[in-house]
Design an enzyme around this catalytic site. Structure first.
Site, PDB file in Angstrom:
ATOM      1  N   HIS A  14     -16.965 -15.354 -62.501  1.00  0.00           N
ATOM      2  CA  HIS A  14     -16.295 -15.308 -63.816  1.00  0.00           C
ATOM      3  C   HIS A  14     -15.647 -13.955 -63.999  1.00  0.00           C
ATOM      4  O   HIS A  14     -16.154 -12.937 -63.561  1.00  0.00           O
ATOM      5  CB  HIS A  14     -17.316 -15.535 -64.946  1.00  0.00           C
ATOM      6  CG  HIS A  14     -16.664 -15.966 -66.217  1.00  0.00           C
ATOM      7  ND1 HIS A  14     -16.120 -15.069 -67.111  1.00  0.00           N
ATOM      8  CD2 HIS A  14     -16.423 -17.191 -66.714  1.00  0.00           C
ATOM      9  CE1 HIS A  14     -15.606 -15.735 -68.125  1.00  0.00           C
ATOM     10  NE2 HIS A  14     -15.759 -17.020 -67.913  1.00  0.00           N
ATOM     11  N   ASP A  21     -18.756 -24.339 -65.596  1.00  0.00           N
ATOM     12  CA  ASP A  21     -18.299 -25.563 -64.903  1.00  0.00           C
ATOM     13  C   ASP A  21     -19.281 -26.086 -63.878  1.00  0.00           C
ATOM     14  O   ASP A  21     -19.087 -27.198 -63.371  1.00  0.00           O
ATOM     15  CB  ASP A  21     -16.954 -25.272 -64.217  1.00  0.00           C
ATOM     16  CG  ASP A  21     -15.892 -24.968 -65.247  1.00  0.00           C
ATOM     17  OD1 ASP A  21     -15.318 -23.868 -65.219  1.00  0.00           O
ATOM     18  OD2 ASP A  21     -15.695 -25.824 -66.137  1.00  0.00           O
TER      19      ASP A  21
HETATM   20  C1  SDX Z   1     -13.422 -20.816 -66.529  1.00  0.00           C
HETATM   21  O1  SDX Z   1     -11.912 -16.657 -68.705  1.00  0.00           O
HETATM   22  C2  SDX Z   1     -12.699 -17.546 -69.112  1.00  0.00           C
HETATM   23  O2  SDX Z   1     -13.452 -17.365 -70.039  1.00  0.00           O
HETATM   24  C3  SDX Z   1     -12.646 -18.842 -68.373  1.00  0.00           C
HETATM   25  C4  SDX Z   1     -13.673 -19.868 -68.820  1.00  0.00           C
HETATM   26  C5  SDX Z   1     -13.427 -20.317 -70.241  1.00  0.00           C
HETATM   27  O3  SDX Z   1     -14.397 -20.716 -70.905  1.00  0.00           O
HETATM   28  O4  SDX Z   1     -12.252 -20.345 -70.627  1.00  0.00           O
HETATM   29  O5  SDX Z   1     -14.979 -19.309 -68.738  1.00  0.00           O
HETATM   30  C6  SDX Z   1     -13.628 -21.115 -67.966  1.00  0.00           C
HETATM   31  O6  SDX Z   1     -12.308 -20.768 -66.096  1.00  0.00           O
HETATM   32  C7  SDX Z   1     -14.626 -20.488 -65.674  1.00  0.00           C
HETATM   33  C8  SDX Z   1     -14.238 -20.170 -64.193  1.00  0.00           C
HETATM   34  C9  SDX Z   1     -14.027 -21.513 -63.466  1.00  0.00           C
HETATM   35  N1  SDX Z   1     -13.477 -21.242 -62.109  1.00  0.00           N
HETATM   36  C10 SDX Z   1     -14.207 -21.445 -61.009  1.00  0.00           C
HETATM   37  O7  SDX Z   1     -15.401 -21.747 -60.993  1.00  0.00           O
HETATM   38  C11 SDX Z   1     -13.410 -21.247 -59.714  1.00  0.00           C
HETATM   39  C12 SDX Z   1     -14.232 -20.386 -58.753  1.00  0.00           C
HETATM   40  N2  SDX Z   1     -14.338 -19.014 -59.307  1.00  0.00           N
HETATM   41  C13 SDX Z   1     -13.386 -18.032 -58.768  1.00  0.00           C
HETATM   42  O8  SDX Z   1     -12.063 -18.530 -58.657  1.00  0.00           O
HETATM   43  C14 SDX Z   1     -13.505 -16.675 -59.488  1.00  0.00           C
HETATM   44  O9  SDX Z   1     -14.848 -16.409 -59.607  1.00  0.00           O
HETATM   45  C15 SDX Z   1     -12.848 -16.447 -60.835  1.00  0.00           C
HETATM   46  C16 SDX Z   1     -11.385 -16.540 -60.732  1.00  0.00           C
HETATM   47  C17 SDX Z   1     -13.378 -17.396 -61.861  1.00  0.00           C
HETATM   48  C18 SDX Z   1     -13.195 -15.040 -61.274  1.00  0.00           C
HETATM   49  O10 SDX Z   1     -12.835 -14.176 -60.275  1.00  0.00           O
HETATM   50  P1  SDX Z   1     -13.313 -12.634 -60.373  1.00  0.00           P
HETATM   51  O11 SDX Z   1     -14.648 -12.538 -60.995  1.00  0.00           O
HETATM   52  O12 SDX Z   1     -12.216 -11.860 -60.991  1.00  0.00           O
HETATM   53  O13 SDX Z   1     -13.543 -12.230 -58.918  1.00  0.00           O
HETATM   54  P2  SDX Z   1     -12.385 -11.789 -57.926  1.00  0.00           P
HETATM   55  O14 SDX Z   1     -11.375 -12.908 -57.851  1.00  0.00           O
HETATM   56  O15 SDX Z   1     -11.912 -10.424 -58.273  1.00  0.00           O
HETATM   57  O16 SDX Z   1     -13.242 -11.745 -56.585  1.00  0.00           O
HETATM   58  C19 SDX Z   1     -14.258 -10.746 -56.412  1.00  0.00           C
HETATM   59  C20 SDX Z   1     -14.935 -11.100 -55.102  1.00  0.00           C
HETATM   60  C21 SDX Z   1     -13.926 -11.464 -54.001  1.00  0.00           C
HETATM   61  O17 SDX Z   1     -14.531 -11.182 -52.757  1.00  0.00           O
HETATM   62  P3  SDX Z   1     -14.143  -9.735 -52.030  1.00  0.00           P
HETATM   63  O18 SDX Z   1     -12.618  -9.723 -51.936  1.00  0.00           O
HETATM   64  O19 SDX Z   1     -14.679  -8.651 -52.948  1.00  0.00           O
HETATM   65  O20 SDX Z   1     -14.822  -9.810 -50.697  1.00  0.00           O
HETATM   66  O21 SDX Z   1     -15.748 -12.279 -55.295  1.00  0.00           O
HETATM   67  C22 SDX Z   1     -15.248 -13.311 -54.477  1.00  0.00           C
HETATM   68  C23 SDX Z   1     -13.818 -12.982 -54.139  1.00  0.00           C
HETATM   69  O22 SDX Z   1     -13.435 -13.576 -52.904  1.00  0.00           O
HETATM   70  N3  SDX Z   1     -15.345 -14.537 -55.273  1.00  0.00           N
HETATM   71  C24 SDX Z   1     -15.807 -15.692 -54.814  1.00  0.00           C
HETATM   72  C25 SDX Z   1     -15.791 -16.571 -55.894  1.00  0.00           C
HETATM   73  N4  SDX Z   1     -15.316 -15.935 -56.975  1.00  0.00           N
HETATM   74  C26 SDX Z   1     -15.038 -14.673 -56.587  1.00  0.00           C
HETATM   75  N5  SDX Z   1     -16.243 -16.044 -53.573  1.00  0.00           N
HETATM   76  C27 SDX Z   1     -16.657 -17.328 -53.443  1.00  0.00           C
HETATM   77  N6  SDX Z   1     -16.675 -18.255 -54.454  1.00  0.00           N
HETATM   78  C28 SDX Z   1     -16.253 -17.892 -55.674  1.00  0.00           C
HETATM   79  N7  SDX Z   1     -16.274 -18.793 -56.656  1.00  0.00           N
END
Ligand code: SDX
Length: 393
Positions: free
Chosen positions: A271, A328
């Protein structure tokens, strides 16, 4: 190219937006609507009351609640010409573009409630949208399964009416399952707002040009459609079904995630704000067992989800990146047990998020300092350079 650029403090300040509606503490895992903890609202309130709270800022008295519920109930019918829109959509269309198209079309049918600075028209469009989105969603479902549409029955509450229009048949009586209705009502409460998330920021951004509530909400629905945002609940189910198809081997899936295989993420985890357990996920997980037991029996996907969560929460890769279950991760299992097809899960997210979108649009419209949102940028392109004639390139 242009070398280092330093940001002046003024630039950073314009990036944040002030709001009285929802408070989140991502580190502590706190979520409050107008100061009330989400845990207390989920246990004691209902979706219509929480919608009132988000939009008007206070919990309603009995009279205010009944008046609000009655005004919303009066608008559940769609204009007959709007119903005809559904004849034109392909049966296999994803319901989210159907929803955003129908909501945008509300601007053409209800032109007497578009002025964002006429309080009566704002109230009318608020009631119309809260009442009609469940009807639009139910009709999108009926279109996808080729069944006749049911008119709303205003003797029912908002959630019960939606369930009846979705799963009822004209040829036989339909009894709404109270467990299902209570569980869906609670899930709508948990999705009702979440401060400046992608779709809510979109509603504010579009509304900042003085676009009406229907047009701004239609834009928010399109933003929610994305798999990284509202589409994640469907993506979680697809992920769990993929693991099951491979024999339920959670460990090898987790290794694929850690190896950053293209397109392989732990959906439902992580998140932008919560760097701890999403408080909504905690509540949903607690009810998932109860609801699944009553509605859907033991679902092998729940066992896979529990194993996946246990594995991820004990793995340094996820711990170091603050990756915890979000709203989710478990919702899709409950929606599946209720009988919704996977591609409808994001529609249910939109139904829950609607009062939040409306509250933010109204808050922004009431803000005297409001002006069109115009984010500044940090230019990282080329410095000035002379044109080169084609025969010299
Ligand atoms: C919602 O904003 C809101 O409030 C949204 C929401 C709402 O109520 O409106 O809460 C609803 O959208 C919840 C999120 C639903 N999405 C997912 O579940 C999709 C999977 N999650 C990822 O896409 C991701 O976690 C995000 C986009 C939700 C958040 O990304 P972050 O926290 O900004 O993390 P990042 O993209 O900067 O990544 C940081 C690291 C990376 O690895 P490194 O480059 O440091 O090695 O964490 C990794 C990313 O690759 N990472 C994940 C991951 N999420 C981040 N690795 C594996 N699986 C994941 N889900």
């Amino acid at each position: 190219k242009t070398g280092l650029v330093t940001l002046d403090p003024g630039f950073v300040n314009t990036a944040a937006c002030e709001s009285d509606i929802t408070y989140i503490d991502g580190e502590a895992g706190i979520l409050r609507y107008r100061g009330y903890p989400i845990e207390e609202l989920a246990s004691n309130s209902n979706f219509v009351e929480v919608s009132y709270l988000l939009i008007y800022g206070e919990l309603p008295t009995k009279e205010q609640y009944e008046d609000f519920a009655d005004r919303v109930r009066r608008h559940t019918l769609l204009h007959e010409d709007l119903r005809k829109f559904f004849d034109g959509f392909p049966r296999d269309a994803h319901p989210m573009p159907v929803l955003s198209s129908a909501v945008s079309a509300l601007s053409t049918f209800y032109q007497d409630s578009l002025n964002p600075f006429d309080q009566q028209q704002v109230e009318l469009s608020t009631h119309r949208l809260l009442a009609k989105l469940p009807t639009i969603a139910a009709y999108a479902y009926k279109k996808s399964v080729g069944q006749p549409f049911l008119y709303p029955d205003n003797s029912l509450g908002l959630v019960e009416n939606f369930l009846r229009m979705t799963f009822g048949f004209p040829a036989e009586p339909y009894e709404v399952d109270p467990t299902m209705a209570r569980a869906l009502d609670m899930l709508f409460i948990l999705h009702a707002d979440h401060e400046q998330n992608c779709s809510t920021s979109t509603v504010r951004m579009v509304g900042s040009s003085e676009a009406n509530l229907f047009a701004s909400t239609s834009a928010g629905i399109n933003a929610l459609f994305g798999p990284l945002h509202g589409g994640a609940n469907s993506a979680v189910l697809e992920m769990l079904e993929g693991i099951r198809a491979e024999g339920g081997d959670v460990d090898s899936f987790v290794e694929r995630v850690k190896n950053k295989e293209p397109g392989v993420k732990l959906m439902g985890f992580g998140h932008r704000v919560y760097k701890n357990y999403d408080p909504r996920a905690r509540i949903i997980k607690k009810t998932a067992d109860e609801v699944l037991e009553k509605l859907g029996g033991d679902d092998p996907l729940l066992d896979i989800a529990l194993k996946l969560e246990e594995r991820a929460l004990s793995d340094d890769y996820f711990i170091e990146r603050n990756l915890y279950p979000n709203v989710d991760f478990y919702t899709g299992l409950i929606y599946k047990a209720m009988g919704f097809p996977t591609k409808f899960f994001t529609v249910l997210f939109a139904l829950g998020r609607l009062p939040g979108w409306i509250a933010h649009w109204r808050e922004m419209m009431d803000d005297p300092a409001r002006k069109i949102s115009r984010p500044r940028q940090v230019y990282t392109g080329y410095a000035e350079r002379p044109y080169v004639p084609m025969n010299e390139r």
